[in-house]
Design a protein around this motif. Structure first.
Motif, short mmCIF file in Angstrom:
data_model
loop_
_atom_site.label_atom_id
_atom_site.label_comp_id
_atom_site.label_asym_id
_atom_site.label_seq_id
_atom_site.Cartn_x
_atom_site.Cartn_y
_atom_site.Cartn_z
N ARG A 19 38.57 41.69 30.11
CA ARG A 19 39.88 42.31 30.27
C ARG A 19 40.62 42.42 28.94
O ARG A 19 41.28 43.42 28.65
CB ARG A 19 40.70 41.54 31.30
CG ARG A 19 40.17 41.64 32.73
CD ARG A 19 41.16 41.06 33.74
NE ARG A 19 41.17 39.59 33.70
CZ ARG A 19 40.42 38.82 34.48
NH1 ARG A 19 39.58 39.36 35.36
NH2 ARG A 19 40.51 37.50 34.40
N ASN A 20 40.48 41.37 28.12
CA ASN A 20 41.11 41.40 26.80
C ASN A 20 40.53 42.51 25.93
O ASN A 20 41.26 43.17 25.18
CB ASN A 20 40.95 40.05 26.10
CG ASN A 20 41.76 38.95 26.76
OD1 ASN A 20 42.69 39.22 27.53
ND2 ASN A 20 41.41 37.71 26.47
N ILE A 27 36.71 48.79 24.68
CA ILE A 27 35.96 49.42 25.76
C ILE A 27 36.95 50.35 26.48
O ILE A 27 38.17 50.16 26.36
CB ILE A 27 35.35 48.39 26.75
CG1 ILE A 27 36.44 47.60 27.48
CG2 ILE A 27 34.40 47.45 26.01
CD1 ILE A 27 35.87 46.66 28.56
N PRO A 28 36.47 51.35 27.21
CA PRO A 28 37.38 52.32 27.83
C PRO A 28 38.27 51.68 28.90
O PRO A 28 37.96 50.60 29.43
CB PRO A 28 36.43 53.35 28.47
CG PRO A 28 35.12 53.16 27.77
CD PRO A 28 35.06 51.71 27.42
N ASP A 248 38.50 50.88 47.43
CA ASP A 248 38.88 49.47 47.30
C ASP A 248 37.63 48.61 47.34
O ASP A 248 36.64 48.96 47.98
CB ASP A 248 39.83 49.11 48.45
CG ASP A 248 40.65 47.88 48.09
OD1 ASP A 248 40.36 47.27 47.03
OD2 ASP A 248 41.56 47.55 48.86
N ARG A 249 37.67 47.49 46.61
CA ARG A 249 36.50 46.63 46.54
C ARG A 249 36.97 45.21 46.27
O ARG A 249 37.86 45.00 45.45
CB ARG A 249 35.60 47.09 45.40
CG ARG A 249 34.31 46.27 45.26
CD ARG A 249 33.50 46.78 44.10
NE ARG A 249 32.28 46.04 43.94
CZ ARG A 249 31.46 46.18 42.91
NH1 ARG A 249 31.74 47.04 41.98
NH2 ARG A 249 30.35 45.48 42.83
N THR A 250 36.38 44.29 46.91
CA THR A 250 36.76 42.90 46.70
C THR A 250 36.28 42.47 45.33
O THR A 250 35.15 42.71 44.94
CB THR A 250 36.10 42.00 47.75
OG1 THR A 250 36.52 42.44 49.04
CG2 THR A 250 36.52 40.55 47.52
N GLY A 251 37.14 41.79 44.59
CA GLY A 251 36.75 41.32 43.26
C GLY A 251 37.99 40.95 42.49
O GLY A 251 39.11 41.18 42.92
N SER A 252 37.76 40.38 41.30
CA SER A 252 38.89 39.97 40.48
C SER A 252 39.39 41.15 39.69
O SER A 252 38.64 42.08 39.39
CB SER A 252 38.44 38.85 39.52
OG SER A 252 37.44 39.31 38.67
N SER A 253 40.67 41.14 39.33
CA SER A 253 41.25 42.21 38.55
C SER A 253 41.00 41.97 37.08
O SER A 253 41.30 42.81 36.28
CB SER A 253 42.75 42.30 38.81
OG SER A 253 43.39 41.11 38.43
#
Length: 253
Positions: A19-20, A27-28, A248-253
């Motif tokens: 994410r950072n 990264i895009p 939508d999909r289960t997962g971390s943001s």
């Protein structure tokens, strides 16, 4: 499609690191589900592969510049960063070889004629090297030499004489004073020309390893450019193409 953790596992990173990297623009941008979760694609995976490999060879700063340039469609700037890094690597390689030659010369040279308490004056050292005292003072201002003082006069120890002889050799080889100062620092850290000679092979190995890492990083970048279709006249990077609405999909943001 991938979650942050999926990309992270490929390189032993944390999901937060991925994410950072997105926030840093290496990264895009990610697409988001209706619930706000990030979703990555092969585009992001390829960019991350390239970035991680570039970091290993070129360092974080250069790798970041390269990827940011690529993602804004500025391929010439990205290639310029890579070219500059290769120039620096070649300069380092030449430095090691010059230091290796100088270490051999210094190890076989006759010791300086000592003065009182093993010290020599600026005049004696200048005469030994065939330079002027003003030259030695200039080297001191550049950080090449660091003589002690006795009654306000400069005095040079045997180590100072060794450093001055090495500086003289490198100066004749065309080195600038700031580069010579860096080399002298390496000699001091090694403890003189003897230990320095023993460490030169390690320096060569590190330079070779860095060169190979740069080659790998460039190859991963080339793979990513091919994925994007870059390298052709008029080609543009599809920045943001992945950042479209996704299910939508289960997962971390």
């Amino acid at each position: 499609m991938y979650r942050p953790v999926d990309l992270a596992r490929r390189h032993g990173l944390s999901a937060q690191a991925v994410r950072n990297y997105e926030d840093a623009g290496v990264i895009p941008p990610a697409a988001r589900t209706a619930a706000g979760y990030r979703v990555y694609t092969d585009d992001h995976a390829g960019a991350l592969d390239a970035y991680v490999a570039l970091v290993a060879g070129f360092g974080y700063g250069a790798a970041g510049e390269v990827m940011q340039s690529v993602l804004r469609g500025d391929l010439p700037s990205a290639l310029a960063v890579l070219s500059s890094a290769h120039v620096r690597l070649q300069r380092d390689r030449e430095t090691v070889e010059r230091v290796a030659s100088a270490a051999v010369v210094l190890a076989s040279s006759a010791p300086a004629a000592p003065g009182r308490e093993g010290l020599v004056s600026i005049g004696v050292l200048a005469h030994r090297l065939g330079v002027t005292p003003a030259t030695l003072r200039k080297w001191e201002r550049a950080g090449v030499l660091a003589p002690a003082r006795s009654r306000r006069a400069r005095v040079y120890s045997p180590d100072d004489v060794r450093d001055a002889e090495l500086a003289h050799l490198l100066r004749r080889g065309g080195y600038l004073l700031d580069r010579i100062a860096a080399v002298i620092g390496q000699v001091r850290a090694a403890g003189g020309p003897g230990p320095l000679a023993a460490s030169i092979d390690q320096w060569r190995e590190r330079i070779t390893a860095r060169g190979l890492a740069m080659l790998t990083g460039s190859a991963r970048l080339a793979d990513y450019l091919a994925f994007l279709g870059l390298g052709r006249p008029g080609a543009a990077v599809p920045v943001g193409a992945a950042a479209r609405a996704v299910p939508d999909r289960t997962g971390s943001s």
